[in-house]
Design a protein around this motif. Structure first.
Motif, PDB file in Angstrom:
ATOM      1  N   GLY A  92       0.790  -1.233   0.000  1.00 50.54           N
ATOM      2  CA  GLY A  92       0.000   0.000   0.000  1.00 50.54           C
ATOM      3  C   GLY A  92       0.819   1.278   0.000  1.00 50.54           C
ATOM      4  O   GLY A  92       0.266   2.363   0.140  1.00 50.54           O
ATOM      5  N   ASP A 133      -0.249   3.569  -2.799  1.00 50.51           N
ATOM      6  CA  ASP A 133      -1.605   4.047  -2.560  1.00 50.51           C
ATOM      7  C   ASP A 133      -1.580   5.257  -1.625  1.00 50.51           C
ATOM      8  O   ASP A 133      -2.323   6.224  -1.810  1.00 50.51           O
ATOM      9  N   ARG A 134      -0.720   5.205  -0.618  1.00 47.22           N
ATOM     10  CA  ARG A 134      -0.595   6.342   0.301  1.00 47.22           C
ATOM     11  C   ARG A 134       0.176   7.492  -0.340  1.00 47.22           C
ATOM     12  O   ARG A 134      -0.173   8.655  -0.177  1.00 47.22           O
ATOM     13  N   ARG A 178      -1.560  10.011  -3.035  1.00 43.46           N
ATOM     14  CA  ARG A 178      -2.527  11.010  -2.562  1.00 43.46           C
ATOM     15  C   ARG A 178      -1.943  12.416  -2.629  1.00 43.46           C
ATOM     16  O   ARG A 178      -2.676  13.406  -2.621  1.00 43.46           O
ATOM     17  N   ARG A 190      -9.214  -4.787  -9.102  1.00 42.58           N
ATOM     18  CA  ARG A 190      -9.100  -3.444  -8.543  1.00 42.58           C
ATOM     19  C   ARG A 190     -10.015  -3.289  -7.338  1.00 42.58           C
ATOM     20  O   ARG A 190     -11.157  -3.732  -7.356  1.00 42.58           O
ATOM     21  N   GLU A 191      -9.492  -2.638  -6.299  1.00 44.04           N
ATOM     22  CA  GLU A 191     -10.269  -2.279  -5.124  1.00 44.04           C
ATOM     23  C   GLU A 191     -10.462  -0.767  -5.105  1.00 44.04           C
ATOM     24  O   GLU A 191      -9.760  -0.030  -5.798  1.00 44.04           O
ATOM     25  N   PRO A 192     -11.419  -0.268  -4.299  1.00 45.35           N
ATOM     26  CA  PRO A 192     -11.727   1.165  -4.327  1.00 45.35           C
ATOM     27  C   PRO A 192     -10.533   2.068  -4.044  1.00 45.35           C
ATOM     28  O   PRO A 192     -10.451   3.180  -4.573  1.00 45.35           O
ATOM     29  N   HIS A 193      -9.580   1.610  -3.211  1.00 46.59           N
ATOM     30  CA  HIS A 193      -8.447   2.468  -2.854  1.00 46.59           C
ATOM     31  C   HIS A 193      -7.342   2.453  -3.905  1.00 46.59           C
ATOM     32  O   HIS A 193      -6.394   3.236  -3.816  1.00 46.59           O
ATOM     33  N   ASP A 194      -7.431   1.587  -4.903  1.00 40.64           N
ATOM     34  CA  ASP A 194      -6.379   1.466  -5.904  1.00 40.64           C
ATOM     35  C   ASP A 194      -6.423   2.638  -6.867  1.00 40.64           C
ATOM     36  O   ASP A 194      -7.461   2.898  -7.499  1.00 40.64           O
ATOM     37  N   ARG A 195      -5.302   3.325  -7.038  1.00 42.22           N
ATOM     38  CA  ARG A 195      -5.218   4.480  -7.922  1.00 42.22           C
ATOM     39  C   ARG A 195      -4.782   4.003  -9.304  1.00 42.22           C
ATOM     40  O   ARG A 195      -3.696   3.454  -9.465  1.00 42.22           O
TER      41      ARG A 195
END
Length: 224
Positions: free
Chosen positions: A172, A175-176, A179, A202-207
């Motif tokens: 992750g 992902d962090r 932002r 893909r998950e919701p937090h994946d950019r």
């Protein structure tokens, strides 16, 4: 002339297409990671080095097309089996660009680092082995918001979809980190040809990423 693939984001069948398909998103991500790591570890060194050189040339051509001289480029520093970037970042620096690299190692007092940090790449002599033997820049660590200076971000991936979906290592970190990227700043993934599929789980937090660079093509994706 544009350095993007003239055929556009047209699928070239990948062994990951079958692995990435299905409803179990977390399980499919892990299956992609296992398959890619296994293939990377089995690849002959000569083939890896040849792919690294061709991919770096495409990345440099893309930088010349998209960015002004003296731009800031954020780029990961590769381990032996990852798509190589150590020659690429040195070429970028030699060409007058400034390169931000991730800082993944411990803090000065020996505690592990859990936050996102960056540092300026100042040459191969200013690197030290960090977490999991990933090269770490030895200069002053900058906070996560330093990424807002970047005009282009080059990220690692274990699999990328032509729709922009990306499977990373699973920690992750990006992902962090992402932002803090400036709105509109392109984010491109560096991978091997057989690590590109139609789409990744893909998950919701994946950019999503804005493009893909391999040894044979640079392809823009729909992006975030």
């Amino acid at each position: 002339m544009s350095q993007l693939d003239p055929d556009g984001p047209t699928a070239r069948r990948s062994p990951l297409d079958a692995i990435a398909a299905g409803d179990d998103v977390a399980g499919r991500k892990e299956a992609v990671r296992r398959a890619v790591r296994r293939a990377r570890s089995a690849a002959p060194e000569a083939r890896r080095l040849a792919a690294d050189g061709a991919r770096a040339a495409r990345a440099l051509a893309l930088v010349d097309e998209l960015l002004a001289p003296g731009s800031v480029i954020a780029c990961y520093l590769s381990t032996a089996e990852e798509p190589g970037t150590l020659g690429l970042v040195e070429s970028l620096r030699a060409g007058g660009h400034r390169v931000l690299a991730p800082v993944l190692g411990g803090l000065p007092d020996g505690r592990p680092r859990h936050d996102v940090a960056w540092a300026w790449y100042e040459g191969p002599e200013a690197l030290a082995p960090g977490l999991w033997s990933i090269p770490d820049p030895t200069g002053e660590a900058l906070p996560a918001r330093a990424l807002a200076q970047a005009d282009l971000v080059l990220v690692p991936a274990l699999g990328v979809g032509l729709d922009g979906s990306r499977v990373g290592a699973g920690g992750g970190w990006y992902d962090r980190a992402l932002r803090h990227v400036r709105p509109g700043t392109p984010c491109w993934a560096l991978v091997n040809d057989d690590e590109v599929a139609d789409r990744m789980p893909r998950e919701p937090h994946d950019r999503p990423v804005d493009g893909i660079i391999t040894s044979t093509r640079a392809v823009a994706t729909p992006g975030p």
